[in-house]
Design a protein around this motif. Structure first.
Motif, PDB file in Angstrom:
ATOM      1  N   SER A   1       0.872  -1.176   0.000  1.00 12.57           N
ATOM      2  CA  SER A   1       0.000   0.000   0.000  1.00 12.57           C
ATOM      3  C   SER A   1       0.901   1.216   0.000  1.00 12.57           C
ATOM      4  N   ALA A   2       0.640   2.133  -0.904  1.00 12.09           N
ATOM      5  CA  ALA A   2       1.417   3.371  -0.976  1.00 12.09           C
ATOM      6  C   ALA A   2       0.438   4.540  -0.955  1.00 12.09           C
ATOM      7  N   ALA A   3       0.743   5.547  -0.161  1.00 10.04           N
ATOM      8  CA  ALA A   3      -0.091   6.744  -0.070  1.00 10.04           C
ATOM      9  C   ALA A   3       0.824   7.960  -0.071  1.00 10.04           C
ATOM     10  N   TRP A   4       0.288   9.091  -0.511  1.00  4.99           N
ATOM     11  CA  TRP A   4       1.104  10.299  -0.556  1.00  4.99           C
ATOM     12  C   TRP A   4       0.347  11.482   0.019  1.00  4.99           C
ATOM     13  N   THR A   5       1.118  12.447   0.534  1.00  6.14           N
ATOM     14  CA  THR A   5       0.575  13.692   1.082  1.00  6.14           C
ATOM     15  C   THR A   5       1.420  14.841   0.574  1.00  6.14           C
ATOM     16  N   ALA A   6       0.875  16.055   0.654  1.00  6.33           N
ATOM     17  CA  ALA A   6       1.579  17.248   0.185  1.00  6.33           C
ATOM     18  C   ALA A   6       2.801  17.514   1.044  1.00  6.33           C
ATOM     19  N   ALA A   7       3.840  18.048   0.417  1.00  3.13           N
ATOM     20  CA  ALA A   7       5.074  18.342   1.149  1.00  3.13           C
ATOM     21  C   ALA A   7       4.859  19.468   2.154  1.00  3.13           C
ATOM     22  N   GLY A   8       3.905  20.346   1.924  1.00  6.18           N
ATOM     23  CA  GLY A   8       3.633  21.428   2.858  1.00  6.18           C
ATOM     24  C   GLY A   8       3.069  20.931   4.172  1.00  6.18           C
ATOM     25  N   ALA A   9       2.501  19.728   4.174  1.00  6.99           N
ATOM     26  CA  ALA A   9       1.906  19.171   5.381  1.00  6.99           C
ATOM     27  C   ALA A   9       2.939  18.495   6.281  1.00  6.99           C
ATOM     28  N   ILE A  10       4.196  18.427   5.826  1.00  2.24           N
ATOM     29  CA  ILE A  10       5.228  17.778   6.616  1.00  2.24           C
ATOM     30  C   ILE A  10       6.357  18.756   6.897  1.00  2.24           C
ATOM     31  N   SER A  11       7.189  18.435   7.853  1.00  2.00           N
ATOM     32  CA  SER A  11       8.324  19.295   8.167  1.00  2.00           C
ATOM     33  C   SER A  11       9.427  19.097   7.131  1.00  2.00           C
ATOM     34  N   ASP A  12      10.294  20.097   7.010  1.00  2.00           N
ATOM     35  CA  ASP A  12      11.364  20.027   6.023  1.00  2.00           C
ATOM     36  C   ASP A  12      12.405  18.967   6.367  1.00  2.00           C
ATOM     37  N   SER A  13      12.537  18.642   7.663  1.00  2.00           N
ATOM     38  CA  SER A  13      13.541  17.677   8.069  1.00  2.00           C
ATOM     39  C   SER A  13      13.107  16.234   7.828  1.00  2.00           C
ATOM     40  N   ALA A  14      11.829  16.009   7.584  1.00  2.00           N
ATOM     41  CA  ALA A  14      11.333  14.641   7.392  1.00  2.00           C
ATOM     42  C   ALA A  14      11.696  14.134   6.002  1.00  2.00           C
ATOM     43  N   ALA A  15      11.950  12.848   5.901  1.00  2.00           N
ATOM     44  CA  ALA A  15      12.259  12.240   4.612  1.00  2.00           C
ATOM     45  C   ALA A  15      11.012  12.266   3.738  1.00  2.00           C
ATOM     46  N   SER A  16      11.223  12.309   2.437  1.00  2.00           N
ATOM     47  CA  SER A  16      10.076  12.379   1.542  1.00  2.00           C
ATOM     48  C   SER A  16       9.508  11.000   1.225  1.00  2.00           C
ATOM     49  N   VAL A  17      10.208   9.951   1.585  1.00  2.00           N
ATOM     50  CA  VAL A  17       9.707   8.592   1.389  1.00  2.00           C
ATOM     51  C   VAL A  17       9.943   7.815   2.679  1.00  2.00           C
ATOM     52  N   ARG A  18       8.891   7.147   3.154  1.00  2.00           N
ATOM     53  CA  ARG A  18       9.013   6.304   4.346  1.00  2.00           C
ATOM     54  C   ARG A  18       8.493   4.917   4.016  1.00  2.00           C
ATOM     55  N   PHE A  19       9.179   3.904   4.540  1.00  2.00           N
ATOM     56  CA  PHE A  19       8.824   2.515   4.301  1.00  2.00           C
ATOM     57  C   PHE A  19       8.455   1.843   5.612  1.00  2.00           C
ATOM     58  N   GLY A  20       7.522   0.901   5.547  1.00  2.00           N
ATOM     59  CA  GLY A  20       7.164   0.099   6.699  1.00  2.00           C
ATOM     60  C   GLY A  20       6.935  -1.339   6.261  1.00  2.00           C
ATOM     61  N   VAL A  21       7.335  -2.279   7.101  1.00  2.00           N
ATOM     62  CA  VAL A  21       7.183  -3.699   6.795  1.00  2.00           C
ATOM     63  C   VAL A  21       6.462  -4.362   7.960  1.00  2.00           C
ATOM     64  N   THR A  22       5.420  -5.130   7.646  1.00  2.00           N
ATOM     65  CA  THR A  22       4.651  -5.832   8.665  1.00  2.00           C
ATOM     66  C   THR A  22       4.682  -7.330   8.382  1.00  2.00           C
ATOM     67  N   VAL A  23       5.116  -8.089   9.392  1.00  2.00           N
ATOM     68  CA  VAL A  23       5.146  -9.547   9.284  1.00  2.00           C
ATOM     69  C   VAL A  23       4.520 -10.093  10.559  1.00  2.00           C
ATOM     70  N   GLY A  24       3.352 -10.699  10.437  1.00  2.00           N
ATOM     71  CA  GLY A  24       2.640 -11.188  11.610  1.00  2.00           C
ATOM     72  C   GLY A  24       3.023 -12.614  11.989  1.00  2.00           C
ATOM     73  N   LYS A  25       2.729 -12.938  13.236  1.00  2.00           N
ATOM     74  CA  LYS A  25       3.016 -14.291  13.734  1.00  2.00           C
ATOM     75  C   LYS A  25       2.174 -15.345  13.036  1.00  2.00           C
ATOM     76  N   ARG A  26       1.017 -14.952  12.573  1.00  2.00           N
ATOM     77  CA  ARG A  26       0.139 -15.912  11.900  1.00  2.00           C
ATOM     78  C   ARG A  26       0.804 -16.458  10.637  1.00  2.00           C
ATOM     79  N   ASN A  27       1.571 -15.613   9.940  1.00  2.00           N
ATOM     80  CA  ASN A  27       2.166 -16.022   8.672  1.00  2.00           C
ATOM     81  C   ASN A  27       3.594 -16.519   8.789  1.00  2.00           C
ATOM     82  N   ALA A  28       4.300 -16.114   9.820  1.00  2.00           N
ATOM     83  CA  ALA A  28       5.666 -16.591  10.052  1.00  2.00           C
ATOM     84  C   ALA A  28       5.791 -16.871  11.546  1.00  2.00           C
ATOM     85  N   ARG A  29       5.658 -18.109  11.919  1.00  2.00           N
ATOM     86  CA  ARG A  29       5.597 -18.477  13.335  1.00  2.00           C
ATOM     87  C   ARG A  29       6.892 -18.175  14.079  1.00  2.00           C
TER      88      ARG A  29
END
Length: 166
Positions: free
Chosen positions: A52-80
């Motif tokens: 899932s990828a979503a985007w927001t305007a650069a004016g809504a974020i601080s200048d020090s924040a990276a322009s791309v952020r990644f997140g990874v989710t791995v649940g116990k149900r799928n990898a014990r």
């Protein structure tokens, strides 16, 4: 001596090659990506992973924040086993690192911040419940992560230009 201290601080902030500003960290950040409107997001899935990828305007974020952020989710149900969950996260993070510069270019051209969440969506077992061979699922996870990130990269410039960024 001062350089060594600065290096240690930078190393602490850099988790597996991703600075703290480049990662999705809180549940609220993940849910914002998943709750984004269709006009402001891209979703895709393969057999083992979904993105899932979503985007927001650069004016809504601080200048020090990276322009791309990644997140990874791995649940116990799928990898014990925790070892498998950690390995899946490392594999997917490495794929994200390989595509990060291309996402940064898209984000800077559109003056937007892009948040990307990848999730393991199927168990690492076969139909009989036996664990898959590690070599095969490692290769499959990496191939699917690369394919999903590339799919988003091909769709993203057109979607960013077609809709106004909020």
């Amino acid at each position: 001596m001062r350089a060594a201290v600065e290096f240690k601080v930078a190393a602490r902030d850099n988790h597996n090659g991703f600075a703290s500003a480049r990662r999705l960290k809180t549940p609220a950040q993940y849910s914002a990506v998943l709750r984004a409107a269709r006009e402001q997001s891209i979703r895709a899935a393969r057999q083992m992973l979904s993105i899932s990828a979503a985007w927001t305007a650069a004016g809504a974020i601080s200048d020090s924040a990276a322009s791309v952020r990644f997140g990874v989710t791995v649940g116990k149900r799928n990898a014990r086993r925790s070892v498998d969950r950690a390995l899946v996260r490392r594999i997917v993070r490495e794929a994200c690192r390989q595509h990060a510069s291309a996402f940064e270019c898209c984000a800077s051209k559109a003056a937007a911040r892009i948040d990307i969440s990848l999730r393991l969506r199927s168990p690492l077992v076969d139909a009989q419940g036996e664990p898959l061979a590690m070599r095969s699922w490692r290769r499959q996870v990496r191939a699917e992560a690369d394919a999903l990130l590339q799919d988003v990269l091909t769709q993203l410039p057109g979607r960013l230009n077609a809709t106004p960024v909020n």
